[in-house]
Design a protein around this motif. Sequence first.
Motif, PDB file in Angstrom:
ATOM      1  N   LEU A 216      43.302  59.227  52.367  1.00 57.13           N
ATOM      2  CA  LEU A 216      43.857  58.190  53.142  1.00 57.13           C
ATOM      3  C   LEU A 216      44.756  57.288  52.414  1.00 57.13           C
ATOM      4  CD1 LEU A 216      44.336  57.400  56.195  1.00 57.13           C
ATOM      5  CD2 LEU A 216      42.531  55.715  56.436  1.00 57.13           C
ATOM      6  N   HIS A 217      45.774  57.264  52.919  1.00 54.05           N
ATOM      7  CA  HIS A 217      46.700  56.554  52.875  1.00 54.05           C
ATOM      8  C   HIS A 217      46.946  55.102  53.789  1.00 54.05           C
ATOM      9  CE1 HIS A 217      49.218  58.498  49.324  1.00 54.05           C
ATOM     10  NE2 HIS A 217      47.983  58.644  48.994  1.00 54.05           N
ATOM     11  N   ILE A 218      47.335  53.572  53.885  1.00 45.13           N
ATOM     12  CA  ILE A 218      47.555  53.070  54.794  1.00 45.13           C
ATOM     13  C   ILE A 218      49.115  52.494  54.285  1.00 45.13           C
ATOM     14  CG2 ILE A 218      46.817  50.800  56.080  1.00 45.13           C
ATOM     15  CD1 ILE A 218      44.784  52.913  55.727  1.00 45.13           C
ATOM     16  N   MET A 224      47.855  52.015  61.984  1.00 48.03           N
ATOM     17  CA  MET A 224      46.571  52.287  61.079  1.00 48.03           C
ATOM     18  C   MET A 224      47.051  50.428  60.172  1.00 48.03           C
ATOM     19  SD  MET A 224      44.511  55.829  59.285  1.00 48.03           S
ATOM     20  CE  MET A 224      43.616  56.615  60.247  1.00 48.03           C
ATOM     21  N   ALA A 225      48.405  50.248  59.858  1.00 47.47           N
ATOM     22  CA  ALA A 225      48.975  49.119  59.207  1.00 47.47           C
ATOM     23  C   ALA A 225      48.030  48.117  59.615  1.00 47.47           C
ATOM     24  CB  ALA A 225      49.879  49.183  58.700  1.00 47.47           C
ATOM     25  N   GLU A 234      39.332  49.911  55.649  1.00 40.11           N
ATOM     26  CA  GLU A 234      39.313  50.035  55.039  1.00 40.11           C
ATOM     27  C   GLU A 234      39.604  51.593  54.293  1.00 40.11           C
ATOM     28  OE1 GLU A 234      36.095  48.205  52.350  1.00 40.11           O
ATOM     29  OE2 GLU A 234      36.204  46.339  53.195  1.00 40.11           O
ATOM     30  N   ALA A 235      40.728  51.759  53.257  1.00 40.93           N
ATOM     31  CA  ALA A 235      40.638  52.956  52.952  1.00 40.93           C
ATOM     32  C   ALA A 235      39.977  53.118  51.479  1.00 40.93           C
ATOM     33  CB  ALA A 235      42.701  52.681  52.156  1.00 40.93           C
ATOM     34  N   THR A 269      56.638  50.508  51.136  1.00 39.27           N
ATOM     35  CA  THR A 269      55.738  51.864  52.353  1.00 39.27           C
ATOM     36  C   THR A 269      54.058  51.689  51.964  1.00 39.27           C
ATOM     37  OG1 THR A 269      57.469  53.059  52.518  1.00 39.27           O
ATOM     38  CG2 THR A 269      56.152  53.548  53.640  1.00 39.27           C
ATOM     39  N   LEU A 270      53.628  51.765  51.221  1.00 44.38           N
ATOM     40  CA  LEU A 270      52.379  51.685  50.678  1.00 44.38           C
ATOM     41  C   LEU A 270      51.636  50.034  50.709  1.00 44.38           C
ATOM     42  CD1 LEU A 270      49.751  53.329  49.959  1.00 44.38           C
ATOM     43  CD2 LEU A 270      50.104  52.563  47.495  1.00 44.38           C
ATOM     44  N   LEU A 271      50.648  49.958  51.173  1.00 53.38           N
ATOM     45  CA  LEU A 271      49.624  49.010  51.627  1.00 53.38           C
ATOM     46  C   LEU A 271      48.463  48.803  50.855  1.00 53.38           C
ATOM     47  CD1 LEU A 271      50.714  47.989  55.481  1.00 53.38           C
ATOM     48  CD2 LEU A 271      51.702  47.821  53.301  1.00 53.38           C
ATOM     49  N   SER A 272      48.082  50.331  50.890  1.00 55.04           N
ATOM     50  CA  SER A 272      46.638  50.413  50.371  1.00 55.04           C
ATOM     51  C   SER A 272      46.047  51.426  50.412  1.00 55.04           C
ATOM     52  CB  SER A 272      45.290  49.498  51.081  1.00 55.04           C
ATOM     53  OG  SER A 272      43.498  49.591  50.550  1.00 55.04           O
TER      54      SER A 272
END
Length: 315
Positions: A216-218, A224-225, A234-235, A269-272
């Motif tokens: 899973l990417h946030i 989800m962000a 949480e990821a 773009t990727l947060l977590s």
Amino acid sequence: MQLHELVNTLGQDLQRRYGEKVHKLTLHGGFSCPNRDGTIGRGGCTFCNVSSFVDENTQAQSIEMQLSDRSGEIKRAKKYFAYFQAYTNTFAEVQVLRNMYEQALRSSDIVGLCVGTRPDCVPDAVMDLLIEYKQKGYEIWLELGLQTANNNTLKRINRGHDFECYAQITKRARAHGIKVCTHLIVGLPKETKQDNIETLKKVLDVGTDGIKLHGLHIVEGSTMAKAWKAGKLEAPSLEQYVDIASTMIRMTPPDVVYHRVSSAARRPTLLSPLWCENRWLAMTEIGRTLDKEGAQGTLIERPFIYSKPILTPQL
């Protein structure tokens, strides 16, 4: 041991069957998504920010130009699959799809199509088109974004379809010799390791030819962000992902092909989770775990009869 010695990877599967390296060339056809434009739903899946997966400059190019650019980047192969990846690549009128697919198939280097789509977006006319290409001798992979077999989770993530929809289209595709690659996400909200295992069992019971695992990417811009920024989501950690993915691989029959065992994204773009920036981290750790605990297929709980494609048409 290297990962391909422990997992039946797509690369080694193609090498074995074609006698040489075969690569997938990613193409963008400018498709939309029925879960975003109101056809099926609005807002899209809660994990998705589609712009994070699409290069708009690339998308504006013709299929021929994209193929030329991609094949020039990859010198190790002489044969390719045209991979229509981003958005829903069956979400158009059949004639539009035919024109686009056939632009790709004009090249003598192309041996088949990989078409990424949703289980609820493969109507009879589209299926017939893919069957037509299969009958002409092309290898066809239908990549279906299932993500989970848990219908409650599918509702929570606003997926817009249920597991039964996936099972129906998978059985029909495989009955005509079209290969199915099932996309699954590890780490969806409220899902446990056991949920992931149950999803795998259901997918294998229906029958599939390939699996693609994603952590899973946030990502920025997704629903989800917002939850992640509020501290409500949480990821999965690298350790959690490796544990679950390795177990799933060990529970998978050896003749199912893994197209991917991990995925990657980039900031901003990727947060977590930030470990996803390095695509090799999870792959390396999965390889180490499998080397220690057992390779693909060593954790099958019962005698497993793998459901090969039935070549007799079932309409």
